[in-house]
Design a protein around this motif. Structure first.
Motif, PDB file in Angstrom:
ATOM      1  N   PHE A  91      -8.226   7.521  -0.901  1.00 38.40           N
ATOM      2  CA  PHE A  91      -8.108   8.334  -2.116  1.00 38.40           C
ATOM      3  C   PHE A  91      -9.319   9.255  -2.215  1.00 38.40           C
ATOM      4  O   PHE A  91     -10.449   8.825  -1.975  1.00 38.40           O
ATOM      5  CB  PHE A  91      -8.015   7.438  -3.352  1.00 38.40           C
ATOM      6  CG  PHE A  91      -6.794   6.579  -3.376  1.00 38.40           C
ATOM      7  CD1 PHE A  91      -5.581   7.078  -3.831  1.00 38.40           C
ATOM      8  CD2 PHE A  91      -6.835   5.266  -2.919  1.00 38.40           C
ATOM      9  CE1 PHE A  91      -4.443   6.281  -3.837  1.00 38.40           C
ATOM     10  CE2 PHE A  91      -5.711   4.465  -2.923  1.00 38.40           C
ATOM     11  CZ  PHE A  91      -4.503   4.980  -3.378  1.00 38.40           C
ATOM     12  N   ASN A  92      -9.077  10.509  -2.548  1.00 36.90           N
ATOM     13  CA  ASN A  92     -10.197  11.445  -2.610  1.00 36.90           C
ATOM     14  C   ASN A  92     -10.402  12.067  -3.984  1.00 36.90           C
ATOM     15  O   ASN A  92     -11.280  12.906  -4.149  1.00 36.90           O
ATOM     16  CB  ASN A  92     -10.042  12.540  -1.546  1.00 36.90           C
ATOM     17  CG  ASN A  92      -8.707  13.260  -1.636  1.00 36.90           C
ATOM     18  OD1 ASN A  92      -8.249  13.604  -2.730  1.00 36.90           O
ATOM     19  ND2 ASN A  92      -8.083  13.502  -0.489  1.00 36.90           N
ATOM     20  N   LYS A  93      -9.607  11.631  -4.961  1.00 39.44           N
ATOM     21  CA  LYS A  93      -9.772  12.102  -6.343  1.00 39.44           C
ATOM     22  C   LYS A  93      -9.629  10.922  -7.285  1.00 39.44           C
ATOM     23  O   LYS A  93      -8.664  10.151  -7.187  1.00 39.44           O
ATOM     24  CB  LYS A  93      -8.734  13.167  -6.702  1.00 39.44           C
ATOM     25  CG  LYS A  93      -8.782  14.426  -5.860  1.00 39.44           C
ATOM     26  CD  LYS A  93      -7.791  15.462  -6.361  1.00 39.44           C
ATOM     27  CE  LYS A  93      -6.346  15.009  -6.239  1.00 39.44           C
ATOM     28  NZ  LYS A  93      -5.921  14.840  -4.836  1.00 39.44           N
ATOM     29  N   ALA A 130      -6.437   0.160 -13.920  1.00 38.23           N
ATOM     30  CA  ALA A 130      -6.341   1.350 -13.069  1.00 38.23           C
ATOM     31  C   ALA A 130      -4.874   1.687 -12.819  1.00 38.23           C
ATOM     32  O   ALA A 130      -3.974   0.873 -13.058  1.00 38.23           O
ATOM     33  CB  ALA A 130      -7.061   1.118 -11.742  1.00 38.23           C
ATOM     34  N   ALA A 131      -4.657   2.894 -12.330  1.00 40.28           N
ATOM     35  CA  ALA A 131      -3.316   3.348 -11.958  1.00 40.28           C
ATOM     36  C   ALA A 131      -3.438   4.384 -10.851  1.00 40.28           C
ATOM     37  O   ALA A 131      -4.492   5.001 -10.664  1.00 40.28           O
ATOM     38  CB  ALA A 131      -2.590   3.938 -13.160  1.00 40.28           C
ATOM     39  N   ILE A 132      -2.356   4.569 -10.134  1.00 41.28           N
ATOM     40  CA  ILE A 132      -2.269   5.600  -9.100  1.00 41.28           C
ATOM     41  C   ILE A 132      -1.099   6.509  -9.444  1.00 41.28           C
ATOM     42  O   ILE A 132       0.015   6.028  -9.681  1.00 41.28           O
ATOM     43  CB  ILE A 132      -2.087   4.971  -7.710  1.00 41.28           C
ATOM     44  CG1 ILE A 132      -3.340   4.172  -7.327  1.00 41.28           C
ATOM     45  CG2 ILE A 132      -1.795   6.045  -6.651  1.00 41.28           C
ATOM     46  CD1 ILE A 132      -3.159   3.300  -6.095  1.00 41.28           C
ATOM     47  N   CYS A 163      -4.848  -2.714  -8.165  1.00 41.51           N
ATOM     48  CA  CYS A 163      -4.030  -1.507  -8.108  1.00 41.51           C
ATOM     49  C   CYS A 163      -3.830  -1.056  -6.658  1.00 41.51           C
ATOM     50  O   CYS A 163      -2.706  -0.740  -6.237  1.00 41.51           O
ATOM     51  CB  CYS A 163      -4.696  -0.406  -8.930  1.00 41.51           C
ATOM     52  SG  CYS A 163      -3.651   1.026  -9.253  1.00 41.51           S
ATOM     53  N   ILE A 164      -4.900  -1.047  -5.887  1.00 38.83           N
ATOM     54  CA  ILE A 164      -4.800  -0.661  -4.478  1.00 38.83           C
ATOM     55  C   ILE A 164      -3.938  -1.643  -3.713  1.00 38.83           C
ATOM     56  O   ILE A 164      -3.117  -1.260  -2.868  1.00 38.83           O
ATOM     57  CB  ILE A 164      -6.207  -0.556  -3.857  1.00 38.83           C
ATOM     58  CG1 ILE A 164      -6.965   0.622  -4.470  1.00 38.83           C
ATOM     59  CG2 ILE A 164      -6.123  -0.410  -2.338  1.00 38.83           C
ATOM     60  CD1 ILE A 164      -8.432   0.676  -4.091  1.00 38.83           C
ATOM     61  N   LEU A 222      -3.649  10.726  -7.243  1.00 36.74           N
ATOM     62  CA  LEU A 222      -4.785  10.720  -8.170  1.00 36.74           C
ATOM     63  C   LEU A 222      -5.037   9.286  -8.598  1.00 36.74           C
ATOM     64  O   LEU A 222      -4.133   8.616  -9.094  1.00 36.74           O
ATOM     65  CB  LEU A 222      -4.493  11.579  -9.402  1.00 36.74           C
ATOM     66  CG  LEU A 222      -5.556  11.591 -10.497  1.00 36.74           C
ATOM     67  CD1 LEU A 222      -6.863  12.196  -9.978  1.00 36.74           C
ATOM     68  CD2 LEU A 222      -5.068  12.341 -11.732  1.00 36.74           C
ATOM     69  N   PHE A 223      -6.266   8.826  -8.397  1.00 38.69           N
ATOM     70  CA  PHE A 223      -6.638   7.481  -8.816  1.00 38.69           C
ATOM     71  C   PHE A 223      -7.203   7.557 -10.229  1.00 38.69           C
ATOM     72  O   PHE A 223      -8.110   8.345 -10.501  1.00 38.69           O
ATOM     73  CB  PHE A 223      -7.678   6.873  -7.868  1.00 38.69           C
ATOM     74  CG  PHE A 223      -7.722   5.381  -7.911  1.00 38.69           C
ATOM     75  CD1 PHE A 223      -7.040   4.628  -6.973  1.00 38.69           C
ATOM     76  CD2 PHE A 223      -8.421   4.715  -8.908  1.00 38.69           C
ATOM     77  CE1 PHE A 223      -7.062   3.238  -7.020  1.00 38.69           C
ATOM     78  CE2 PHE A 223      -8.450   3.341  -8.965  1.00 38.69           C
ATOM     79  CZ  PHE A 223      -7.768   2.593  -8.024  1.00 38.69           C
TER      80      PHE A 223
END
Length: 217
Positions: A125-127, A59-61, A88-89, A105-106
Motif C-alpha cells: 500500500f502506498n497511500k 482500519a479499512a481498505i 485488515c491486511i 487507499l488504506f
C-alpha cells in the motif's frame, strides 16, 4: 548541506533517501467517503469489541472507486499483534479476488504504529490516511506509538512521505480544500467523529489507555 549529508551517508554505508512519493491528496467526495467508512464500517465493529477487552483502533481498505474492500478492528485479545491495521491486511490478503494494494487507499482511525506502518508498506500500500495523528493520541494519554519509535530507532517519527508510501491526516486533507461552507462542514464532521471515536457512551476513553507494552494498541 544536503551534499554533506549525502557524503556522510555514503561513508556510513547507508542508502540515500529515495524520492518521496507525492503527497496524498483527496477531493471533497473522497474525504466524505473516508469519514463514512470510519463511522459506518469501522466504529460499529470497534464498539462491539471494546467491551470484550480489545482497543479502539480500526482500519479499512478502499478500492480505486472508494468502495470498502475490507474493514477491521483491533483484536488483541486473540493475539497481541492483531492491531486493527494488521487484521485488515490479513482479511484483505485472504480475499480470492481483490484490488492491488497499490491501487487502494488504506484508511486508519489512528496514525499507524511502527508495527502497522511496516505491515502497510510490506503489503504494497502506498497511500494511507488517518483520523487521529500521533500527537493527538499522545495528548490524550496514549504516547506509546511515539515512545516505541524513539526507543527503537531514536527518531521522533517515521517520514510521512518516503519512497514507499505517503500518509496524511484527514484534518490536513480537509484544510487543503477551497474555503467555503462545504469545507467547514467536513471540518465539523471530522471533529464530531473524533469526539465520538474517543468516547462513545464513555467506553472508548478507558479502553484506549494501555497499561504496558502488550496493552499498547
Amino acid at each position: 548541506r544536503r551534499e554533506a549529508v549525502d557524503s556522510r551517508e555514503a561513508v556510513d554505508g547507508l542508502p540515500r533517501p529515495g524520492e518521496p512519493r507525492p503527497p496524498v491528496q483527496a477531493d471533497e467526495a473522497t474525504i466524505s467517503r473516508v469519514l463514512d467508512v470510519i463511522e459506518r464500517d469501522v466504529l460499529p465493529m470497534t464498539r462491539e469489541r471494546v467491551p470484550a477487552g480489545d482497543k479502539v483502533f480500526g482500519a479499512a481498505i478502499l478500492d480505486d472507486k472508494n468502495e470498502t474492500v475490507v474493514a477491521a478492528t483491533n483484536r488483541e485479545t486473540a493475539c497481541p499483534i492483531y492491531h486493527g491495521e494488521i487484521r485488515c491486511i490479513e482479511d484483505w490478503a485472504a480475499l480470492p479476488a481483490k484490488p492491488a494494494a497499490g491501487d487502494s487507499l488504506f484508511v486508519a482511525t489512528h496514525e499507524p504504529c511502527c508495527l502497522c506502518m511496516s505491515a502497510i508498506v510490506w503489503s504494497g500500500f502506498n497511500k494511507c490516511v488517518f483520523l487521529f495523528p500521533y500527537e493527538t493520541t499522545r495528548d490524550q494519554g496514549i504516547p506509546h506509538d511515539l515512545d516505541i519509535m524513539y526507543e527503537l530507532w531514536r527518531v521522533p517519527r517515521y517520514q510521512r512521505r518516503n519512497r514507499y508510501c505517503a500518509t496524511r491526516d484527514i484534518a490536513s486533507l480537509v484544510a487543503a480544500l477551497p474555503p467555503g461552507p462545504r469545507r467547514a462542514a467536513l471540518e465539523q464532521r471530522a471533529k464530531d467523529l473524533m469526539r465520538t471515536s474517543i468516547s462513545p457512551r464513555g467506553s472508548f476513553s478507558d479502553a484506549s489507555r494501555g497499561r504496558g507494552r502488550r496493552d499498547v494498541r
